[in-house]
Design a protein around this motif. Structure first.
Motif, short mmCIF file in Angstrom:
data_model
loop_
_atom_site.label_atom_id
_atom_site.label_comp_id
_atom_site.label_asym_id
_atom_site.label_seq_id
_atom_site.Cartn_x
_atom_site.Cartn_y
_atom_site.Cartn_z
N UNK A 104 31.23 -9.70 -72.08
CA UNK A 104 32.32 -9.36 -73.00
C UNK A 104 31.82 -8.68 -74.27
N UNK A 105 30.56 -8.93 -74.65
CA UNK A 105 30.04 -8.29 -75.88
C UNK A 105 29.81 -6.80 -75.66
N UNK A 137 31.69 -4.47 -74.30
CA UNK A 137 32.86 -3.67 -74.65
C UNK A 137 33.26 -3.76 -76.11
N UNK A 138 32.85 -4.84 -76.80
CA UNK A 138 33.26 -4.94 -78.21
C UNK A 138 32.14 -4.55 -79.18
N UNK A 143 30.60 0.42 -77.83
CA UNK A 143 31.15 1.30 -78.88
C UNK A 143 30.09 1.75 -79.90
N UNK A 174 42.53 7.22 -69.53
CA UNK A 174 42.09 7.50 -70.91
C UNK A 174 41.10 8.68 -70.88
N UNK A 229 34.00 -11.27 -68.27
CA UNK A 229 34.75 -10.13 -67.73
C UNK A 229 35.50 -10.57 -66.48
N UNK A 248 39.05 -4.43 -66.90
CA UNK A 248 38.52 -4.89 -68.18
C UNK A 248 37.08 -4.37 -68.38
N UNK A 263 37.25 -0.56 -69.12
CA UNK A 263 37.74 -0.24 -70.47
C UNK A 263 36.65 -0.45 -71.51
N UNK A 264 35.79 -1.45 -71.26
CA UNK A 264 34.65 -1.67 -72.15
C UNK A 264 33.54 -0.65 -71.90
N UNK A 294 24.85 -8.98 -77.40
CA UNK A 294 24.92 -10.44 -77.25
C UNK A 294 23.83 -11.11 -78.10
N UNK A 295 24.22 -11.91 -79.10
CA UNK A 295 23.23 -12.51 -80.00
C UNK A 295 22.22 -13.40 -79.27
N UNK A 305 27.40 -6.37 -85.00
CA UNK A 305 28.79 -5.87 -85.05
C UNK A 305 29.77 -7.05 -85.01
N UNK A 306 29.42 -8.05 -84.20
CA UNK A 306 30.31 -9.22 -84.07
C UNK A 306 30.36 -10.00 -85.40
N UNK A 320 30.57 -0.42 -86.79
CA UNK A 320 30.07 0.32 -85.62
C UNK A 320 29.32 1.57 -86.08
#
Lengths: 111, 396
Positions: free
Chosen positions: B158-159, B161-162, B166, B196, B242, B247, B250-251, B324-325, B342-343, B348
């Motif tokens: 999940x990290x 895509x966020x 980016x 997209x 994920x 999903x 999109x990431x 991911x930390x 970034x988290x 960014x």
């Protein structure tokens, strides 16, 4: 990071989303303050996983990034974990469409 | 103008490394190619792979495109093409196509040499001479617009895509703004996000080709009567949060940044320089996907990972970026950039700039984690002609 952080612990990426992403491991029963009120988690949510920020009926769309990421396979209540057990992909589903594809292609000239 | 110092090749292209590539034409010459590279020492890089001596025509053509493209990559100063001697791929023809770029190229046949022992001896001699030849090339000033920057993701969570994707996307935007080329690929990971990308295509032909390729990949699942769940997202992706291919896609597409999509090229097809954002139609298997883009001419790769991938490439430096930390903490030896900040609230743009600066430093000669550890995975995507034919038929 794109999106809005709620209560320092979760991320809502766009205002069209129906889920938020946990930015740390979250405990079952945790209350998360939001602009609209609060969400009580119905189960533990691991880092990176998603929980519902609005109720989703079965067969309704699950949205993240402001886009559809799947379909709810059951009713999902606010604060519930959203993952493969209750959110299904609608793409690359050869398991459900094989017979349909086979029927369609029957008698089709390969040329 | 952003600059770096690289190796100017005779055809005008600019390398950021000065390798002698040892390219086997089949699996039967692969172990020997590796052996020669190891014994020849620093500067020699083998590309061992699994392809057989006889391949069906579409598969053979693709393998040839990868071998020629890898040899022509500007990071390669000279090449040795090695064959057993029974391959349907002609080593001389591969060598000729590579040498059109103006670099010295030799060939070696294991059978004609009289077996492996004399072949290793001859090969080492040839590589030593080629290493001497490339040594005379010195780094000189080059412009960032001459860079072809490939981006890849593997071991996503999940990290990705966020944060990591980016942030790398922001670096891609900077490369494009500098006048260079950025490229991302992995067509199965466009599924669910293709609308997209389609909206960002600069022309109707590119848009139609993109949508057609995505449909072909999706139809492979229909053809096999299986669904992507279980493989896409992978069990590791799922553990990392994920849920669906949509999903993940999109990431994934955010690693290409936000500029217009100028083109989509075939696997290992040459990537034009100075062309903005270009896609390549590759499988989702990250090692094959990186190899395709490096064969397309990419000099440098940024590879995002959430769960912790360690893969590199023999020809192009791979910059590892994690969002991911925990992965940054546990696997810092294999990671070059920590995008997990970034988290915590870092912008960014700040991390994107850091990636772009690292990219220029690596182009200048700074070694990445995977280079220091000599992690040099290489695999060629094998076309299954029957499958492709059928998937196209279903697509109609």
């Amino acid at each position: 990071m794109k999106g809005r952080i709620i209560d320092d612990v979760a991320l809502i990426m766009t205002e069209r989303d129906t889920v938020a992403t946990a930015l740390t491991d979250l405990d079952d029963g945790k209350h998360i303050r939001t602009d609209e009120g609060s969400i009580t988690l119905q189960e533990a949510i691991p880092f990176g996983h998603k929980f519902a920020i609005q109720r989703m009926e079965a067969d309704s769309r699950v949205q993240k990034y402001g886009e559809v990421i799947g379909t709810a396979s059951d009713t999902i209540r606010v604060g519930e974990w959203v993952h493969t057990h209750n959110c299904e992909s609608t793409r690359g589903r050869g398991d459900v469409s094989k017979s349909a594809v086979a029927t369609q292609s029957k008698g089709v000239d390969p040329e | 103008m952003a600059e770096f110092r690289g190796y100017r090749r005779e055809n005008g292209s600019i390398g950021i490394r000065n390798h002698v590539a040892i390219l086997p034409t089949s699996v039967t010459a692969s172990a020997l190619a590796e052996r020669i590279a190891t014994e020849a020492g620093e500067g020699a890089r083998a590309t061992p792979h699994q392809m057989g001596v006889q391949q069906l025509e579409p598969a053979r053509k693709q393998t040839e495109r990868v071998l020629v493209g890898t040899g022509r990559n500007p990071n390669v100063g000279a090449a040795l093409v090695v064959e057993l001697g029974t391959e349907s791929i002609d080593a001389e023809a591969i060598a000729d196509q590579i040498s059109e770029s103006g670099k010295p190229v030799e060939t070696l046949s294991i059978r004609d040499s009289g077996g492996t022992t004399p072949a290793i001896k001859s090969g080492k001699k040839q590589v030593a001479a080629l290493l001497d030849a490339v040594k005379t090339t010195r780094r000189e000033k080059a412009d960032a617009s001459e860079l072809i920057f490939a981006v890849e993701c593997g071991g996503s969570d999940a990290t990705s895509g966020i944060a990591a994707n980016p942030a790398v996307g922001n670096a891609c935007d900077r490369v494009v703004e500098s006048g260079g080329t950025a490229c991302f690929s992995e067509t199965p990971e466009f599924i669910g996000a293709e609308h997209i990308l389609a909206d960002r295509c600069t022309d109707e032909r590119t848009k139609a080709k993109l949508l057609e390729r995505v449909e072909e990949r999706e139809n492979l699942a229909h053809l096999m009567g299986v669904d992507f769940r279980g493989a896409q997202p992978s069990p590791g992706n799922q553990e990392g949060g994920l849920t669906t291919i949509e999903e993940k896609s999109l990431g994934a597409i955010s690693k290409g940044g936000t500029t217009s999509v100028r083109d989509i090229v075939e696997y290992a097809e040459p990537l034009p320089k100075g062309s903005g954002l270009v896609l390549m139609d590759t499988p989702g298997y990250d090692v094959e996907s990186v190899v395709g883009k490096v064969a397309g001419g990419a000099q440098v790769v940024a590879f995002t990972t959430g769960r912790g991938s360690t893969t590199g490439n023999p020809i192009a430096p791979v910059i590892k970026v994690t969002g991911n930390p925990l992965t940054w903490k546990r696997m810092s030896n294999n990671m070059d950039i920590n995008a997990s900040t970034v988290i915590d609230g870092e912008s960014l743009a700040t991390v994107g700039e850091q990636i772009y600066e690292t990219l220029l430093a690596v182009a200048d000669g700074q070694r990445t984690g995977s280079e220091r550890r000599r992690l040099e995975e290489f695999a060629i995507n094998e076309i299954q002609p029957q499958q492709l034919d059928d998937s196209r038929r279903y697509a109609r």
